[in-house]
Write an enzyme that holds these catalytic residues in place. Structure first.
Site, PDB file in Angstrom:
ATOM      1  CD  GLU A 167      -2.790  -1.200   2.480  1.00 15.75           C
ATOM      2  OE1 GLU A 167      -2.663  -0.322   3.349  1.00 15.75           O
ATOM      3  OE2 GLU A 167      -3.620  -2.111   2.566  1.00 15.75           O
ATOM      4  CD  GLU A 171      -4.595  -8.057   2.072  1.00 16.37           C
ATOM      5  OE1 GLU A 171      -5.452  -7.340   2.609  1.00 16.37           O
ATOM      6  OE2 GLU A 171      -3.379  -7.798   2.098  1.00 16.37           O
TER       7      GLU A 171
HETATM    8  C1  XIL Z   1      -5.784  -6.346   8.786  1.00 20.69           C
HETATM    9  C2  XIL Z   1      -6.043  -7.490   9.741  1.00 20.69           C
HETATM   10  O1  XIL Z   1      -6.961  -8.371   9.147  1.00 20.69           O
HETATM   11  C3  XIL Z   1      -6.555  -6.977  11.056  1.00 20.69           C
HETATM   12  O2  XIL Z   1      -6.653  -8.015  12.018  1.00 20.69           O
HETATM   13  C4  XIL Z   1      -5.611  -5.883  11.611  1.00 20.69           C
HETATM   14  O3  XIL Z   1      -6.163  -5.330  12.774  1.00 20.69           O
HETATM   15  C5  XIL Z   1      -5.385  -4.814  10.579  1.00 20.69           C
HETATM   16  O4  XIL Z   1      -4.921  -5.389   9.373  1.00 20.69           O
HETATM   17  N1  XIL Z   1      -4.884  -4.800   4.009  1.00 20.69           N
HETATM   18  C6  XIL Z   1      -3.832  -5.570   4.413  1.00 20.69           C
HETATM   19  C7  XIL Z   1      -3.972  -6.434   5.613  1.00 20.69           C
HETATM   20  O5  XIL Z   1      -2.826  -5.660   3.690  1.00 20.69           O
HETATM   21  O6  XIL Z   1      -2.751  -6.622   6.276  1.00 20.69           O
HETATM   22  C8  XIL Z   1      -4.993  -5.890   6.572  1.00 20.69           C
HETATM   23  O7  XIL Z   1      -5.174  -6.831   7.603  1.00 20.69           O
HETATM   24  C9  XIL Z   1      -6.290  -5.608   5.851  1.00 20.69           C
HETATM   25  C10 XIL Z   1      -6.099  -4.588   4.762  1.00 20.69           C
END
Ligand code: XIL
Length: 348
Positions: free
Chosen positions: A151, A259
């Protein structure tokens, strides 16, 4: 004798229909691997059964992030990541490493000296290099790819395409180049990914592709694009998804959906400020949800020559970072497969 038939017949029927013991990973074996993001909470016998039946790729949801692994200089916290990695080693499941550099859940101590004063770039890179080397080497037998930078590109308009993070403030875009170089040195065999959300948005997709091309020109070993895939029941349109995949395929050799989840409301993307109140799951919302998953997997299958893995962000709605009311995954909050699971499993 009769009893034997009574048991054997339904079993045979199930096997013929393909529903017996066949998980997502088998149903999709000719297309791509199926992955899931896990935390230590998922390491129970009941859930491990679901994981090994359905998935053949695992990502740590939080445990391998810099802030989890090294919350202070030299203080390493391997427990949860080791536990998940050992489970994967035991079951021959390959892992995606997530992540080495991110503006959230980062090892923020790297930015400051013992007096709390900001450090210079040189010391920051020294610390980052050590972190990356230590982590990548520890898991290199089981982690075959890393989200090296997560990101780094901004969403909105602005004078720079880059997110104005602490990383960017200190190093401008050079931290991306350095991180990829450090990761390659630590494990020359691992595939190295840039990972981001809103990746289907044409404007952001363009920015990401330009950044990747520029970084490669400057010597960054970027192998792949991780499309996070935080979508909803209305978004994205499938033609936009296809176009984004095609565009990324022009700048990298490897593409993965890293994701995936589908919210039952209008929100999407990777902002951690999540509205956990989904829409009421009416029959209409449910059918939109199922249709969106069907559309997504149809489209992804059409691009299976380019997509290597599709990873769900969490195992069941009970674990989802979005909260169970957002209804985002194929397994519900009681860990039961939803109708959408069956539709994805038996997609024609
Ligand atoms: C999220 C997790 O799922 C949560 O448990 C944590 O509190 C915050 O991060 N994009 C990403 C992930 O790349 O690492 C994130 O994961 C969600 C958004």
């Amino acid at each position: 004798m009769m009893r034997k038939y009574l048991v054997a017949l339904p079993m045979a029927l199930l096997m013929v229909s393909g529903a017996w013991a066949q998980g997502l990973k088998d149903a999709y074996k000719d297309y791509f691997r199926m992955g899931v993001a896990l935390s230590g909470r998922n390491m129970t016998p009941e859930q491990e059964d679901i994981i090994t039946r359905e998935f053949n790729s695992v990502t740590c949801e939080n445990a391998m992030k810099p802030g989890s692994l090294q919350p202070a200089e030299g203080r390493w916290n391997w427990r949860e990541a080791d536990r998940i990695a050992n489970f994967c080693r035991e079951h021959g499941i390959k892992m995606r490493g997530h992540c080495l550099v991110w503006h959230n859940q980062f090892a923020d101590w790297m930015f400051y000296d013992a007096q709390g004063k900001p450090v210079d770039k040189k010391l920051f890179y020294k610390r980052l290099k050590k972190h990356i080397r230590t982590v990548v080497k520890r898991y290199k037998d089981v982690v075959y790819c890393w989200d090296v930078v997560n990101e780094a590109i901004a969403d909105g308009p602005g004078d720079t395409p880059f997110r104005k993070s602490k990383l960017y403030e200190l190093c401008a875009d050079e931290f991306i180049l350095k991180a990829f170089k450090f990761a390659r040195q630590a494990d020359p065999k691992a595939l190295l990914f840039y990972n981001d959300y809103n990746e289907v948005n044409p404007h952001k997709c363009e920015r990401i592709c330009q950044m990747i091309l520029d970084m490669k020109k400057r010597g960054a070993p970027i192998d792949g694009m991780g499309m996070q895939g935080h979508y909803n029941i209305h978004y994205p349109a499938m033609n936009e998804l296809s176009e984004a995949i095609e565009k990324y395929a022009r700048v990298v050799d490897h593409i993965q959906i890293t994701e995936l989840d589908v919210r039952a409301n209008m929100q999407h993307g990777g902002d951690l400020n999540v509205d956990k109140k989904g829409e009421a799951i009416t029959p209409e919302v449910k059918s939109k949800f199922e249709q969106q998953y069907v559309n997504l997997f149809r489209t992804l299958r059409q691009h299976s020559d380019k997509i290597e893995v599709v990873t769900f962000w969490n195992l069941t709605d009970r674990d989802s970072w979005l909260g169970a009311d957002n209804y985002p995954l194929l397994f519900d909050k009681n860990r039961q497969p939803k109708e959408a699971y069956h539709k994805v499993l038996n997609l024609e």
